[in-house]
Every structure is written in C-alpha cells, then in structure tokens.
Design a protein around this motif. Structure first.
Motif, PDB file in Angstrom:
ATOM      1  N   ALA A 147     -10.763   9.556  -0.182  1.00  0.00           N
ATOM      2  CA  ALA A 147     -12.180   9.212   0.012  1.00  0.00           C
ATOM      3  C   ALA A 147     -12.883   9.108  -1.340  1.00  0.00           C
ATOM      4  N   GLY A 148     -13.675   8.048  -1.473  1.00  0.00           N
ATOM      5  CA  GLY A 148     -14.439   7.849  -2.702  1.00  0.00           C
ATOM      6  C   GLY A 148     -13.648   7.229  -3.840  1.00  0.00           C
ATOM      7  N   LYS A 149     -12.423   6.832  -3.573  1.00  0.00           N
ATOM      8  CA  LYS A 149     -11.562   6.277  -4.617  1.00  0.00           C
ATOM      9  C   LYS A 149     -11.385   4.762  -4.427  1.00  0.00           C
ATOM     10  N   SER A 150     -11.069   4.093  -5.534  1.00  0.00           N
ATOM     11  CA  SER A 150     -10.713   2.672  -5.484  1.00  0.00           C
ATOM     12  C   SER A 150      -9.213   2.585  -5.224  1.00  0.00           C
ATOM     13  N   ILE A 151      -8.854   2.010  -4.080  1.00  0.00           N
ATOM     14  CA  ILE A 151      -7.461   2.014  -3.620  1.00  0.00           C
ATOM     15  C   ILE A 151      -6.938   0.590  -3.535  1.00  0.00           C
ATOM     16  N   GLY A 152      -5.671   0.416  -3.905  1.00  0.00           N
ATOM     17  CA  GLY A 152      -5.048  -0.898  -3.808  1.00  0.00           C
ATOM     18  C   GLY A 152      -3.693  -0.835  -3.129  1.00  0.00           C
ATOM     19  N   THR A 153      -3.267  -1.962  -2.570  1.00  0.00           N
ATOM     20  CA  THR A 153      -1.927  -2.074  -2.000  1.00  0.00           C
ATOM     21  C   THR A 153      -1.565  -3.550  -1.893  1.00  0.00           C
ATOM     22  N   ALA A 159       1.360  -0.412   4.378  1.00  0.00           N
ATOM     23  CA  ALA A 159       0.179   0.349   3.973  1.00  0.00           C
ATOM     24  C   ALA A 159      -1.105  -0.380   4.369  1.00  0.00           C
ATOM     25  N   GLU A 160      -1.177  -1.688   4.118  1.00  0.00           N
ATOM     26  CA  GLU A 160      -2.392  -2.428   4.486  1.00  0.00           C
ATOM     27  C   GLU A 160      -2.587  -2.409   6.000  1.00  0.00           C
ATOM     28  N   ASN A 161      -1.508  -2.599   6.742  1.00  0.00           N
ATOM     29  CA  ASN A 161      -1.633  -2.594   8.202  1.00  0.00           C
ATOM     30  C   ASN A 161      -2.170  -1.266   8.711  1.00  0.00           C
ATOM     31  N   TYR A 162      -1.679  -0.188   8.106  1.00  0.00           N
ATOM     32  CA  TYR A 162      -2.147   1.143   8.524  1.00  0.00           C
ATOM     33  C   TYR A 162      -3.618   1.344   8.176  1.00  0.00           C
ATOM     34  N   SER A 184       1.234  -6.557  -9.346  1.00  0.00           N
ATOM     35  CA  SER A 184      -0.167  -6.828  -9.710  1.00  0.00           C
ATOM     36  C   SER A 184      -1.036  -5.609  -9.442  1.00  0.00           C
ATOM     37  N   ALA A 185      -0.779  -4.927  -8.322  1.00  0.00           N
ATOM     38  CA  ALA A 185      -1.552  -3.721  -8.001  1.00  0.00           C
ATOM     39  C   ALA A 185      -1.301  -2.630  -9.032  1.00  0.00           C
ATOM     40  N   PHE A 186      -0.041  -2.442  -9.412  1.00  0.00           N
ATOM     41  CA  PHE A 186       0.282  -1.412 -10.399  1.00  0.00           C
ATOM     42  C   PHE A 186      -0.315  -1.734 -11.769  1.00  0.00           C
ATOM     43  N   MET A 187      -0.385  -2.996 -12.116  1.00  0.00           N
ATOM     44  CA  MET A 187      -0.992  -3.387 -13.394  1.00  0.00           C
ATOM     45  C   MET A 187      -2.470  -3.053 -13.411  1.00  0.00           C
ATOM     46  N   VAL A 197      -2.706   3.540  -5.993  1.00  0.00           N
ATOM     47  CA  VAL A 197      -2.043   2.497  -5.218  1.00  0.00           C
ATOM     48  C   VAL A 197      -1.225   3.170  -4.134  1.00  0.00           C
ATOM     49  N   ILE A 198      -1.317   2.650  -2.916  1.00  0.00           N
ATOM     50  CA  ILE A 198      -0.486   3.140  -1.812  1.00  0.00           C
ATOM     51  C   ILE A 198       0.647   2.141  -1.627  1.00  0.00           C
ATOM     52  N   CYS A 199       1.875   2.664  -1.641  1.00  0.00           N
ATOM     53  CA  CYS A 199       3.037   1.784  -1.686  1.00  0.00           C
ATOM     54  C   CYS A 199       4.233   2.448  -1.015  1.00  0.00           C
ATOM     55  N   ASP A 200       5.191   1.631  -0.524  1.00  0.00           N
ATOM     56  CA  ASP A 200       6.468   2.173  -0.059  1.00  0.00           C
ATOM     57  C   ASP A 200       7.041   3.048  -1.168  1.00  0.00           C
ATOM     58  N   GLU A 201       7.449   4.249  -0.813  1.00  0.00           N
ATOM     59  CA  GLU A 201       7.957   5.168  -1.828  1.00  0.00           C
ATOM     60  C   GLU A 201       9.133   4.583  -2.593  1.00  0.00           C
ATOM     61  N   ILE A 202      10.081   3.950  -1.881  1.00  0.00           N
ATOM     62  CA  ILE A 202      11.271   3.451  -2.565  1.00  0.00           C
ATOM     63  C   ILE A 202      10.927   2.348  -3.568  1.00  0.00           C
ATOM     64  N   VAL A 203       9.987   1.474  -3.199  1.00  0.00           N
ATOM     65  CA  VAL A 203       9.592   0.386  -4.092  1.00  0.00           C
ATOM     66  C   VAL A 203       8.813   0.946  -5.279  1.00  0.00           C
TER      67      VAL A 203
END
Length: 275
Positions: A147-153, A159-162, A184-187, A197-203
């Motif tokens: 909450a209150g954070k800038s989040i990307g995926t 992650a986006e679907n969820y 691009s999100a990680f950059m 950034v919310i991402c698949d752990e393995i990736v």
C-alpha cells in the motif's frame, strides 16, 4: 561283417546330415550376429522460449534449469534424452499422440490438466514475489505492505491478472504500471521509477542472478501459489514412476539443490515433506 556294414551306414548318414545342415540358412545360432536393440530415448517436449526453464542460447542449443534436471534424470536412468520444441498450446495433444514422452518445462499442476495428464510429485512452487532495489526493502514484509507504493509488473502476467482482479489491493497502490516485458519493469525499478516489481519468482530470481548488485528478491508472496510438475501421458505410469524415482535421488543427494543454485542463486526445489 554285418557289424562293419552298419557302422559304415551310420557314418554315411551322419556325413549327409552334416552336409545338409551347412547351408547359409541353417547356421548354428551361435554364428548369427547378435541383435542389438535400439536404446530407449526419452523425448521431452518444451517451450524453447521460456528462460530460465528452457530456451536457446547464442549457439542455438537448448539449455535451462528444467533441461539440466531432465538431463540428470536421464543419466541416472541410463537413457538418452532429446529436447523437442513444441507448440505449447498443443502440449496435451503432443503428449497424447506419443510424439513426446514428457512435458518438463515449468508446467503448473492443475485439476483440469490432471484429467488428461499424469503428473509427478510437485517439485517447485510457482509464486509471485516482490523485487526491490538492492538493500531497500521498502518496509515490505507482506502483501498489505505494498500500500502506498509504486508497483510494476508485466502486462498479461499472472501478477497483473491477480492485481486487476483484486480492486482493494490495486487501489491501495500509489501507482500501478504494466510493461511489455519484465526487463523493462526491472529497469524502471533500478532507476527509481518504481518501488517494487511483482514477478514470477523463477523469472525474477534468474534476472537478479545476472544483476546481483542491483536487485533483491523478498520472500513475500503476492496472490495464490501454484506448483510445477513433470507431466506424462495419462496411462504411462511406468515411465512416470521411473522418472520420479530418479528425480527423488537427485533431490536426496543434493544435485537438484546445486542445479537450482546455479540458475537462481537459491534452492527453490520443493522439499518432499512440504508436498
């Protein structure tokens, strides 16, 4: 004389029979070349554009985390292994037709798939976790701390679907951005335009293994967790059991842990007692 006559007859008969048996079609079994059965080969179907599980390197060779596990299992089974790129959308048909023997490529175990495939025990959790800049955990210890954070995926990701399906969570963010790919999100995260950034752990862990000085992966799960399994044709219990036994040995002696650490710098193999 009679005795000598019969001995002569027996000798002649023996010579005739021996001569008849000397043809090419009547060679003794010992003289026939031994039959060499063709070595059994396991054909693994995969999406070869799914790093780090299975993908082509700069030499056009298929490599990856699951590829290394499959090679080690085949080695212990004493068989060859072939990796065959398939249309991932047709994976069930490829397996059912016998064109491939195994699906081993970061495949989620689902109840729907269980209707058409036979699965190994789950060997890895597939979860969405939080990635931040190195040494900056942003006070994130749980999903609610986003909450209150800038989040990307990545757009179209799990992650986006969820997040888009959970309006309360999405509305709690300061900002929510989606990208064409995770790189691009990680950059943007590295450059300070995102807090996490919310991402698949393995990736994500594979990415940060290449940039260990820039990012950290937090042990914070976002959304539900699925499990990866190795899939076989529904009726192929014999192969499933053999591969499962070999894989259990790989886990028990620490080989799977070493392979995981090579790819992710972390042991992501699911413990047997945690299944």
């Amino acid at each position: 004389m009679v005795k000598k006559f019969f001995l002569l007859v027996i000798l002649l008969v023996t010579m005739v029979l021996t001569g008849c048996g000397g043809g090419a079609d009547n060679k003794p079994a010992a003289d026939k070349p031994a039959e060499t059965p063709e070595a059994k080969k396991i054909v693994v179907g995969l999406d070869d554009e799914y790093p780090p599980m299975g993908f082509k390197d700069e030499n056009n060779q298929i490599i990856g985390f699951d590829v290394d596990l499959a090679k080690e299992a085949a080695k212990r089974l004493g068989t060859e292994v072939e990796f065959k790129a398939i249309d991932w959308n047709s994976k069930e048909a490829e397996l059912k037709s016998g064109r491939i023997d195994v699906l081993w490529n970061g495949l989620d175990i689902t109840e729907e798939r269980k209707q058409n495939m036979l699965f190994s025990d789950p060997y890895m959790d597939n979860r969405q976790i939080v990635f931040v800049r190195k040494g900056e955990d942003q006070g994130i210890a749980a999903e609610s701390d986003l909450a209150g954070k800038s989040i990307g995926t990545q757009a179209g990701s799990t992650a986006e679907n969820y997040i888009t399906g959970n309006s309360a969570l999405k509305d709690s963010f300061k900002d929510f951005k989606t990208y064409g790919d995770y790189i691009s999100a990680f950059m943007d995260l590295e450059n300070g335009r995102l807090d996490a950034v919310i991402c698949d752990e393995i990736v994500g862990r594979y990415y940060i293994s290449k940039h260990p000085e820039k990012l950290d992966g937090l042990d914070v799960t976002v959304g539900p967790v699925s499990e990866f399994g190795i899939a076989f044709a529904k009726e192929n219990t014999e192969l499933r059991d053999k591969v499962q036994k070999a894989f259990d040995e790989i886990v028990a002696d620490g080989t799977a842990k070493k392979i995981s650490e090579q790819w992710f710098e972390k042991d992501l193999i699911k413990a047997k007692n945690a299944q």
